[in-house]
Design a protein around this motif. Structure first.
Motif, mmCIF file in Angstrom:
data_model
loop_
_atom_site.group_PDB
_atom_site.id
_atom_site.type_symbol
_atom_site.label_atom_id
_atom_site.label_comp_id
_atom_site.label_asym_id
_atom_site.label_seq_id
_atom_site.Cartn_x
_atom_site.Cartn_y
_atom_site.Cartn_z
ATOM 1 N N UNK A 72 0.855 -1.188 0.000
ATOM 2 C CA UNK A 72 0.000 0.000 0.000
ATOM 3 C C UNK A 72 0.890 1.236 0.000
ATOM 4 N N UNK A 73 0.937 1.915 -1.123
ATOM 5 C CA UNK A 73 1.829 3.061 -1.300
ATOM 6 C C UNK A 73 1.010 4.311 -1.596
ATOM 7 N N UNK A 74 1.348 5.394 -0.927
ATOM 8 C CA UNK A 74 0.733 6.701 -1.161
ATOM 9 C C UNK A 74 1.787 7.582 -1.817
ATOM 10 N N UNK A 75 1.396 8.335 -2.821
ATOM 11 C CA UNK A 75 2.335 9.272 -3.432
ATOM 12 C C UNK A 75 1.868 10.698 -3.216
ATOM 13 N N UNK A 76 2.820 11.580 -3.115
ATOM 14 C CA UNK A 76 2.559 13.005 -2.954
ATOM 15 C C UNK A 76 3.729 13.744 -3.584
ATOM 16 N N UNK A 77 3.681 15.062 -3.524
ATOM 17 C CA UNK A 77 4.832 15.814 -4.042
ATOM 18 C C UNK A 77 5.643 16.355 -2.869
ATOM 19 N N UNK A 78 6.825 16.805 -3.161
ATOM 20 C CA UNK A 78 7.746 17.261 -2.110
ATOM 21 C C UNK A 78 7.180 18.426 -1.300
ATOM 22 N N UNK A 79 6.513 19.357 -1.959
ATOM 23 C CA UNK A 79 5.970 20.524 -1.259
ATOM 24 C C UNK A 79 4.891 20.114 -0.255
ATOM 25 N N UNK A 80 4.017 19.198 -0.637
ATOM 26 C CA UNK A 80 2.955 18.745 0.260
ATOM 27 C C UNK A 80 3.530 17.966 1.443
ATOM 28 N N UNK A 81 4.524 17.113 1.187
ATOM 29 C CA UNK A 81 5.151 16.361 2.280
ATOM 30 C C UNK A 81 5.868 17.298 3.237
ATOM 31 N N UNK A 82 6.545 18.283 2.698
ATOM 32 C CA UNK A 82 7.233 19.278 3.535
ATOM 33 C C UNK A 82 6.240 20.016 4.418
ATOM 34 N N UNK A 83 5.109 20.421 3.853
ATOM 35 C CA UNK A 83 4.082 21.123 4.631
ATOM 36 C C UNK A 83 3.536 20.231 5.749
ATOM 37 N N UNK A 84 3.332 18.949 5.454
ATOM 38 C CA UNK A 84 2.859 18.009 6.473
ATOM 39 C C UNK A 84 3.869 17.879 7.603
ATOM 40 N N UNK A 85 5.121 17.664 7.264
ATOM 41 C CA UNK A 85 6.167 17.492 8.293
ATOM 42 C C UNK A 85 6.305 18.753 9.137
ATOM 43 N N UNK A 86 6.325 19.911 8.502
ATOM 44 C CA UNK A 86 6.434 21.167 9.258
ATOM 45 C C UNK A 86 5.226 21.378 10.172
ATOM 46 N N UNK A 87 4.041 21.008 9.694
ATOM 47 C CA UNK A 87 2.844 21.132 10.517
ATOM 48 C C UNK A 87 2.876 20.213 11.723
ATOM 49 N N UNK A 88 3.325 18.977 11.528
ATOM 50 C CA UNK A 88 3.445 18.024 12.630
ATOM 51 C C UNK A 88 4.465 18.523 13.639
ATOM 52 N N UNK A 89 5.592 18.995 13.156
ATOM 53 C CA UNK A 89 6.618 19.512 14.067
ATOM 54 C C UNK A 89 6.136 20.732 14.842
ATOM 55 N N UNK A 90 5.394 21.603 14.188
ATOM 56 C CA UNK A 90 4.902 22.818 14.833
ATOM 57 C C UNK A 90 3.921 22.487 15.954
ATOM 58 N N UNK A 91 3.137 21.409 15.770
ATOM 59 C CA UNK A 91 2.170 21.011 16.779
ATOM 60 C C UNK A 91 2.774 20.106 17.840
ATOM 61 N N UNK A 92 3.988 19.663 17.642
ATOM 62 C CA UNK A 92 4.650 18.804 18.612
ATOM 63 C C UNK A 92 4.106 17.386 18.639
ATOM 64 N N UNK A 93 3.411 16.966 17.575
ATOM 65 C CA UNK A 93 2.833 15.629 17.524
ATOM 66 C C UNK A 93 3.956 14.608 17.377
ATOM 67 N N UNK A 94 3.968 13.625 18.265
ATOM 68 C CA UNK A 94 4.923 12.535 18.164
ATOM 69 C C UNK A 94 6.344 12.879 18.569
ATOM 70 N N UNK A 95 6.544 14.068 19.085
ATOM 71 C CA UNK A 95 7.886 14.454 19.510
ATOM 72 C C UNK A 95 8.027 14.270 21.004
ATOM 73 N N UNK A 96 9.171 13.800 21.419
ATOM 74 C CA UNK A 96 9.387 13.626 22.870
ATOM 75 C C UNK A 96 10.605 14.358 23.319
#
Length: 64
Positions: A40-64
Motif C-alpha cells: 500500500x503506497x501513497x504518493x505526494x509531491x515534495x511541497x505537500x510532504x514538507x508542509x505536512x512534516x512542518x505542521x506536525x513539528x509545529x504542533x509537537x505531535x509525536x515528539x518527545x
C-alpha cells in the motif's frame, strides 16, 4: 512502485515492522508506505510532504 530505494524513518523500532518508509518516485513525487503493509503506497509531491512534516513539528505531535 517496484525498483524504488526505500528509506526507513530514523524513529523506526529495532524490529523493522513499525515504521514509515519513503522513496523518491518519478519527477518530484515522493512515495510513502508503512512497513507492515508495503504493498500500500501513497504518493505526494515534495511541497505537500514538507508542509505536512512542518505542521506536525509545529504542533509537537509525536515528539518527545
Amino acid at each position: 512502485m517496484s525498483g524504488l530505494h526505500w528509506q526507513k524513518s530514523s524513529f523506526s523500532d529495532a524490529g523493522g515492522n513499525n515504521c514509515v518508509e519513503v522513496a523518491a518516485a518519478e519527477g518530484t513525487d515522493i512515495a510513502i508506505r508503512e512497513s507492515e503493509s508495503p504493498e500500500r503506497v501513497v504518493t505526494t509531491n515534495r511541497a505537500a510532504l514538507r508542509a505536512l512534516v512542518l505542521g506536525v513539528k509545529a504542533d509537537g505531535i509525536g515528539l518527545s
